[in-house]
Design an enzyme around this catalytic site. Structure first.
Site, PDB file in Angstrom:
ATOM      1  N   ARG A  87       0.833  -1.211   0.000  1.00 22.60           N
ATOM      2  CA  ARG A  87       0.000   0.000   0.000  1.00 22.60           C
ATOM      3  C   ARG A  87       0.862   1.254   0.000  1.00 22.60           C
ATOM      4  NH1 ARG A  87      -2.887  -2.391  -2.264  1.00 22.60           N
ATOM      5  NH2 ARG A  87      -4.675  -3.520  -1.498  1.00 22.60           N
ATOM      6  N   GLU A  90       2.180   1.590  -3.370  1.00 19.46           N
ATOM      7  CA  GLU A  90       1.094   2.071  -4.226  1.00 19.46           C
ATOM      8  C   GLU A  90       0.874   3.574  -4.025  1.00 19.46           C
ATOM      9  OE1 GLU A  90      -2.729   0.462  -3.175  1.00 19.46           O
ATOM     10  OE2 GLU A  90      -3.480   0.678  -5.207  1.00 19.46           O
ATOM     11  N   SER A 113      15.003  15.640   2.347  1.00 16.52           N
ATOM     12  CA  SER A 113      16.056  14.812   2.919  1.00 16.52           C
ATOM     13  C   SER A 113      15.477  13.588   3.609  1.00 16.52           C
ATOM     14  CB  SER A 113      16.855  15.627   3.941  1.00 16.52           C
ATOM     15  OG  SER A 113      17.808  14.805   4.586  1.00 16.52           O
TER      16      SER A 113
END
Length: 146
Positions: A87, A90, A113
């Site tokens: 997930r 995704e 960063s």
């Protein structure tokens, strides 16, 4: 001791202790996300927190030394199959370009960063289903011209 052996040793000791990452991180004095990432081999610890973690979990000096060694920050380059990690993969796939576009508008050409960085993971209780709140906070690093 390798980082992999270190992680396996820490995970076994954590399970035996019955402590969660939040409780361990409070005893060590570091954020739970950072401490967990160090225990999983993706970051390193300074000597004092490494020794403290070993004291909390009853681990020997070899684990402390492995915790202090530089991490590789390397992971498999294949699509993750663990549902939670997938997930997140995704989310970056779907929203990565959007995040980049909005960061570019607000800050200019540069990156966030991952060194001067912190992350918190919280639980938000909600009658429609509890929510996972992930907050990433990284210093903006502009690309420079020369």
């Amino acid at each position: 001791m390798t980082k992999l052996e270190m992680t396996e040793t820490i995970m076994a000791a954590k399970k035996s202790s019955g402590l969660g990452w939040e409780a361990i991180s409070e005893k060590v004095g570091l954020g739970s996300v950072f401490l967990t990432s160090a225990c999983l081999g993706m970051n390193s610890l300074k000597p004092e927190p490494a020794d403290k973690l070993c004291e909390v979990l009853g681990l020997d000096a070899a684990v402390s030394e492995a915790l202090q060694a530089f991490p590789n920050k390397k992971w498999d380059q294949i699509v993750p199959t663990d549902p939670l990690i997938y997930r997140l993969y995704e989310v970056v796939g779907v929203y990565g370009e959007t995040i980049k576009e909005i960061v570019g508008e607000k800050f200019g050409d540069g990156i966030m960063s991952a060194i001067d960085f912190s992350m918190d993971i919280d639980k938000e209780e909600n009658p429609a289903g509890d929510r996972v709140v992930i907050t990433m906070n990284g210093k903006f690093l502009p690309y420079k011209s020369w």
